[in-house]
Design an enzyme around this catalytic site. Structure first.
Site, mmCIF file in Angstrom:
data_model
loop_
_atom_site.group_PDB
_atom_site.id
_atom_site.type_symbol
_atom_site.label_atom_id
_atom_site.label_comp_id
_atom_site.label_asym_id
_atom_site.label_seq_id
_atom_site.Cartn_x
_atom_site.Cartn_y
_atom_site.Cartn_z
ATOM 1 N N GLU A 1 0.815 -1.204 0.000
ATOM 2 C CA GLU A 1 0.000 0.000 0.000
ATOM 3 C C GLU A 1 0.858 1.267 0.000
ATOM 4 O O GLU A 1 0.506 2.267 -0.629
ATOM 5 C CB GLU A 1 -0.933 0.004 1.218
ATOM 6 N N GLU B 1 2.596 -4.694 -11.007
ATOM 7 C CA GLU B 1 3.979 -4.240 -11.188
ATOM 8 C C GLU B 1 4.684 -5.078 -12.243
ATOM 9 O O GLU B 1 5.476 -4.544 -13.036
ATOM 10 C CB GLU B 1 4.737 -4.285 -9.873
#
Length: 419
Positions: free
Chosen positions: A60, A332
């Site tokens: 996060e 990612e």
């Protein structure tokens, strides 16, 4: 009454909380630092104008980067207070933001602790990342007229059922939110059913996170040293998964294929190194050097370099998905144009995973044997890997824009609260 009982329960389990901190502190001493902050006692000087952002841990903390940059651009006269709950998240905050933000732990959800938090920092408004719902915290914010929003919000079907069993406690907490920026329409629907009122579907912030250029360059340097050896990555593996990954590794027949194994949690690096040693594998740790021509497994015992590992790899398996742990995020990897394999358990990131599979950027496997077979096949099919790389890039780019939508929604919610 439900919140009173919840608070009494928290006080009753305080000895267990301390035991957990001590236990985790055995492997990671940082857990025993800044203990006062966990109870709402702070020493940081407080600027006059402050925006509070809460990101529970590493994922996060990195995901919220574009939103924090957007908040700083929209409210330049305010400083950012970034709270978290783990030492690794705090270290990630230091790496990503340096001195641009103030960092502290969010206190445990005791009534007195959260009251001290708001008295000390007095933020103009707060943003909680993903699904951080703390009843006493949100009640205290509401009592002090501090608007608090949920950003990048997600709620799986499983979690929604769990919250539903505690409706008397959590409905007031969800209702106290000034706004919820959900990742998907399904997330918004489930959160609304629990009592949230002002919602918007804004997408996933993680698509807006640009992999750091120095990490991309680092991965390219590793690739140049390793040369033409096929490389597959097991990224963010969780406890119990490494033996399954090694089972898959034994099925890979591609000559000289190198496995890069990166455990999710740093406190497990030594444990995984011991497991690899017991298996009789030729292992090099990232902390001690680069893999040699005869290295079979390169153990990624580093933090903040995942983009470099994805850049290096021809193919990646995303951990947490072979066991019923919900999986880690594949966004990612897509941003680094790395083809992905996922296991059967991806309920934590279901929509992103399904979208990536539909786009041709990812493939689902259902067992360690299937993982080994897929790695073996794809490492020998350069054309298919190239197509998956292109699909990954397109997938990542097509889902960008959540930051701008979230900032507009936050401004809208604040305007309604102020009026």
């Amino acid at each position: 009454m439900a919140r009173l009982l919840y608070s009494l329960f928290l006080y009753l389990i305080t000895p267990l909380i301390w035991l957990r901190l001590l236990w985790r502190g055995r492997k990671q001493a940082e857990y025993l630092q800044h203990l006062g902050e966990r109870y709402g006692f702070y020493r940081q000087p407080v600027p006059a104008k402050l925006i509070w952002v809460h990101a529970v841990s590493v994922g996060e903390t990195r995901a919220v980067q574009p939103l924090i940059e957007g908040l700083q651009a929209c409210w330049p006269e305010h400083r950012i207070l970034l709270t978290g709950m783990t030492p690794t998240g705090r270290e990630a905050g230091r790496q990503v933001y340096g001195e641009r933000v103030i960092q502290a732990y969010l206190p445990y959800d005791y009534p007195g602790a959260v009251a001290r938090f708001f008295r000390h920092f007095s933020p103009a408004f707060g943003i909680l990342m993903e699904t951080e719902i703390w009843p006493n915290l949100l009640a205290a914010a509401q009592a002090r007229q501090v608007p608090v929003m949920l950003a990048n919000a997600r709620l799986s079907v499983r979690s929604a059922r769990g919250y539903g069993k505690l409706a008397a406690l959590v409905r007031p907490a969800f209702a106290a939110l000034s706004g919820v920026a959900a990742q998907t329409a399904g997330d918004a629907e489930r959160i609304a059913a629990l009592g949230a009122r002002q919602l918007a579907v804004c997408g996933n912030l993680k698509f807006d996170v640009t992999p750091a250029a120095d990490n991309i360059a680092l991965g390219q340097r590793w690739r140049a040293v390793i040369g033409q050896r096929p490389v597959w990555l097991a990224a963010s593996t969780r406890e119990g998964e490494e033996p399954l990954v090694l089972e898959a590794w034994r099925a890979v027949r591609v000559p000289e294929a190198l496995l890069v194994l990166v455990p999710r949690h740093p406190q497990r690096f030594a444990e995984v190194d011991g497991l690899l040693g017991q298996q009789g594998l030729r292992v090099v740790r990232r902390s001690t050097g680069l893999p040699q021509p005869d290295t079979q497994v390169w153990l990624g015992d580093s933090m903040g370099e995942m983009a470099a590992y994805f850049t290096l790899a021809d193919l990646a398996f995303i951990g947490g998905s072979l066991l019923p742990l919900g999986g880690q995020n594949l966004i990612e990897a897509a941003a680094c144009a790395c083809p992905v394999l996922v296991g059967p358990h991806t309920f934590n990131f279901l929509q992103a995973t399904e979208d990536a599979i539909a786009a041709g950027a990812a493939r689902r496997i259902d067992s360690p044997a299937a993982l080994g077979a897929a790695v073996d096949q794809l490492l020998q099919e350069e054309g298919e890997l190239a197509a998956m790389r292109q699909a990954a890039s397109r997938f990542a780019q097509s889902h960008q824009g959540a930051t701008e939508r979230m900032l507009e929604f936050i401004a809208q919610c604040l305007d309604q609260v102020v009026r």
